[in-house]
Design an enzyme around this catalytic site. Structure first.
Site, short mmCIF file in Angstrom:
data_model
loop_
_atom_site.label_atom_id
_atom_site.label_comp_id
_atom_site.label_asym_id
_atom_site.label_seq_id
_atom_site.Cartn_x
_atom_site.Cartn_y
_atom_site.Cartn_z
N GLU A 144 -9.23 3.70 2.17
CA GLU A 144 -8.75 3.77 0.79
C GLU A 144 -7.68 2.73 0.48
O GLU A 144 -7.50 2.35 -0.67
CB GLU A 144 -8.20 5.18 0.51
N ASP A 203 1.80 6.56 5.41
CA ASP A 203 0.79 5.60 4.96
C ASP A 203 1.23 4.88 3.67
O ASP A 203 0.50 4.08 3.12
CB ASP A 203 -0.55 6.32 4.76
N LYS A 224 -9.96 13.16 7.83
CA LYS A 224 -9.48 12.82 9.16
C LYS A 224 -9.42 14.07 10.04
O LYS A 224 -9.26 15.17 9.52
CB LYS A 224 -8.06 12.24 9.08
N LYS A 263 0.86 -1.18 0.00
CA LYS A 263 0.00 0.00 0.00
C LYS A 263 0.90 1.23 0.00
O LYS A 263 1.72 1.41 0.91
CB LYS A 263 -0.90 0.01 1.24
N ASP A 307 -11.96 7.24 3.55
CA ASP A 307 -10.75 7.02 4.36
C ASP A 307 -10.36 5.54 4.42
O ASP A 307 -9.26 5.21 4.87
CB ASP A 307 -10.98 7.58 5.77
N ASP A 339 -2.47 10.33 3.38
CA ASP A 339 -3.86 9.93 3.57
C ASP A 339 -4.58 10.98 4.42
O ASP A 339 -4.53 10.94 5.64
CB ASP A 339 -3.92 8.55 4.24
N ARG A 367 -7.45 -0.40 1.07
CA ARG A 367 -7.99 -1.66 0.52
C ARG A 367 -8.40 -1.49 -0.94
O ARG A 367 -8.35 -2.44 -1.72
CB ARG A 367 -9.14 -2.14 1.42
N1 BES Z 1 -4.10 4.77 6.87
C1 BES Z 1 -5.23 4.51 7.68
C2 BES Z 1 -4.92 3.53 8.81
C3 BES Z 1 -3.94 3.98 9.85
C4 BES Z 1 -4.37 4.58 11.01
C5 BES Z 1 -2.60 3.77 9.68
C6 BES Z 1 -3.46 4.97 11.97
C7 BES Z 1 -1.69 4.15 10.64
C8 BES Z 1 -2.12 4.75 11.79
C9 BES Z 1 -6.37 3.93 6.85
O1 BES Z 1 -6.42 4.32 5.53
C10 BES Z 1 -7.64 4.35 7.49
O2 BES Z 1 -7.87 5.52 7.54
N2 BES Z 1 -8.41 3.41 7.98
C11 BES Z 1 -9.63 3.68 8.65
C12 BES Z 1 -10.66 2.69 8.18
C13 BES Z 1 -12.07 3.02 8.61
C14 BES Z 1 -12.56 4.24 7.88
C15 BES Z 1 -12.97 1.83 8.30
C16 BES Z 1 -9.36 3.54 10.15
O3 BES Z 1 -8.60 2.67 10.55
O4 BES Z 1 -9.92 4.32 10.90
ZN ZN Z 2 -4.57 4.89 4.69
ZN ZN Z 3 -7.49 6.16 5.29
#
Ligand code: BES
Ligand code: ZN
Ligand code: ZN
Length: 501
Positions: free
Chosen positions: A351, A290, A279, A267, A349, A272, A353
């Protein structure tokens, strides 16, 4: 700071300003023969220190003393290896790291480490010395290019480390493989640490392209090519960015011609913001890392090429920037992935996946790999589950999963398996498309993310590593300074080695 290996027999230290000596002891506090000799020359200073100090030879414990003028060294640094029966190859890396950290704090310029005996089992000849040097190098890593002024006391002083060992010849033979690993790890740490105005999809692709100098075949697909391939999931994520999304394919063909490659998919969300599902501001700067999964794939390919691995391997990096804006995708949009499956994007967010969906499908179709391993800073939920000690591991293949978990203990890059199953899979069914990109509620967020990925891997043996908790560290560890850890480079390099046998 290139380490050197000196043979015990030929070792004749000459006094110079800043020269210090390093000594290793287990918790039995017994001195090696060279250390014992030095102790005599200092009039018993070392043995006195060991009996008076709080230092007990515990793993990672360090103490130091100034030497009398009867010896060539100005200072003596003693590091603990802990209990003899618990010593592993990693103990020597940790000792090397501890010595470097201490030496820089003490103003030492050159350090000779006396390793005439290396306690511990299961070490190959020369391995203790090589690991010690490697640990020293890993710990000495710095990312200081953006400082225009640095205080004198913050600058590292240590310029060279020599390991004095009867196994110097063997250590020298072993070391090139460690150097290749160091190059890979440092490359990963560098690109992951760079801010997102410097490392973005286009410049990260250019970094990957540089591997051509190492003999890697690098292909970069831009948006037009990805559009032709039908990669609507990946492209949707990048459509709000001023940078062009890229899919980078790095091929190392060191194995038999025509043999199916091992595949690694990362990824690479260079920043992000969350997109329209934006966010919160606090901590958002962390989202520069990220792209850690892609960074690890890049470092791994560098290592494999550097040590001329006898294997075919392909590294794929899906590089995008997730931005809001009038061109960005909206919550509720439906996109069609390269697989033909449609996805309702309920949260922009989630994204990573979406990027991996197309990158995994492409890799499977194009390369028919022996296995696919993806790395992604995919979910915040994995940090809630496992903290920062273990990466989350998900797999459709028990053998591969177990192998990786075992190698995690060997390399210090540990993983813990979480389940997959139909009951979780159902939670990503959408009302209007084949699937949605988030679960019905917040439960099991890392697992529903993995279920989503599994819909794009077919029957290929596959492992997903959620490295959101392990790609970045806010605290120093024995061989990893705080910041980008390059988690996965060592683990996967070790896995590849197993397939070379
Ligand atoms: N890049 C983030 C995940 C992340 C969070 C990585 C903290 C490192 C530290 C990912 O893209 C994300 O935002 N995931 C969301 C998914 C949710 C919207 C289902 C998350 O984990 O909150
Ligand atoms: Zn991310
Ligand atoms: Zn994200």
């Amino acid at each position: 700071m290139k380490p050197e290996f000196l043979s015990t027999a030929a070792y004749k230290p000459k006094a110079s300003k800043g020269l210090a000596v390093g000594i290793l002891v287990t918790d039995a506090l017994k001195l090696s023969s060279l250390a014992g000799k030095l102790d005599k020359e200092t009039g018993g200073l070392i043995s006195r220190a060991l009996s008076e100090a709080k230092f007990k030879g515990k793993a990672g414990q360090v103490t130091h003393l100034f030497a009398p003028a009867t010896v060539p060294y100005g200072q003596i640094v003693i590091v603990g290896l802990g209990e003899e029966k618990k010593i592993t190859p990693l103990s020597y890396e940790a000792a090397g790291g501890a010595l470097v950290a201490k030496a820089n704090g003490l103003g030492i310029k050159k350090l000779d480490v006396l390793l005439d005996t290396a306690p511990g089992k299961k070490l190959a000849k020369g391995e203790a010395a090589a690991r010690l040097a490697f640990g020293a190098e890993l710990k000495a890593y710095r990312f200081d290019k953006y400082f225009t002024k640095q205080k004198e006391e913050d600058k590292p002083t240590l310029a060279s480390v020599s390991v004095v060992t009867p196994e110097a010849a063997e250590a020298k033979k072993l070391y090139p493989a460690f150097e290749a690993l160091r190059e890979g790890v440092f490359l990963t740490r560098n690109v992951v640490t760079e801010p997102a105005n410097v490392i973005h999809p286009e410049s990260l692709a250019a970094e990957c392209k540089k591997l051509e100098a190492d003999g890697v075949k690098v292909t970069i697909l831009g948006e037009a090519q990805m559009k032709k391939l039908g990669m609507g999931a990946l492209l949707g994520v990048g459509q709000g960015s001023a940078f062009e999304s890229q899919l980078v394919i790095m091929e190392w063909n060191g194995g038999k011609k025509g043999e199916a490659p091992l595949a690694f998919v990362g990824k690479g969300v260079c920043f992000d913001t969350g997109g329209i599902s934006i966010k919160p501001a606090g901590g958002m700067e962390e989202m520069k890392w990220d792209m850690g999964g892609a960074g690890t794939v890049l470092g791994l390919m560098k290592t494999l090429a550097g040590r001329k691995a006898k294997i075919n391997a392909v590294g794929v990096a899906g590089l995008v920037e997730n931005m809001p804006g009038h061109e960005a995708q909206r919550p509720g949009d439906v996109v069609t992935s390269m697989s033909g499956q449609t996805i309702e994007v309920l949260n922009t967010d989630a994204e990573g996946r979406l990027v991996l969906a197309d990158a995994l499908w492409y890799t499977k179709e194009k390369y028919k790999p022996k296995f696919m391993i993806d790395l992604a800073t995919l979910t915040g939920a994995i940090i809630i589950s496992l903290g920062k000690e273990y990466a989350g591991l998900f797999s459709n293949d028990d053998k591969l999963a177990e192998k990786l978990m075992k190698l995690g203990e060997v390399t210090g890059e540990k993983t813990w398996r979480l389940p997959l199953g139909d009951a979780y899979d159902k939670q990503i069914n959408s009302q209007i498309a084949d699937m949605q990109n988030i679960g019905k509620d917040r439960e099991a967020g890392s697992i529903t993310a993995a279920q989503f990925l599994q819909r794009f891997v077919g029957d290929v043996p596959w492992v997903h590593l959620d490295i959101a908790g392990t790609a970045w560290s806010k605290a120093d560890t024995p061989t990893v300074p705080k910041g980008a850890t390059a988690f996965g480079v060592r683990l996967l390099n070790e896995l590849v080695s197993e397939y070379e046998k």
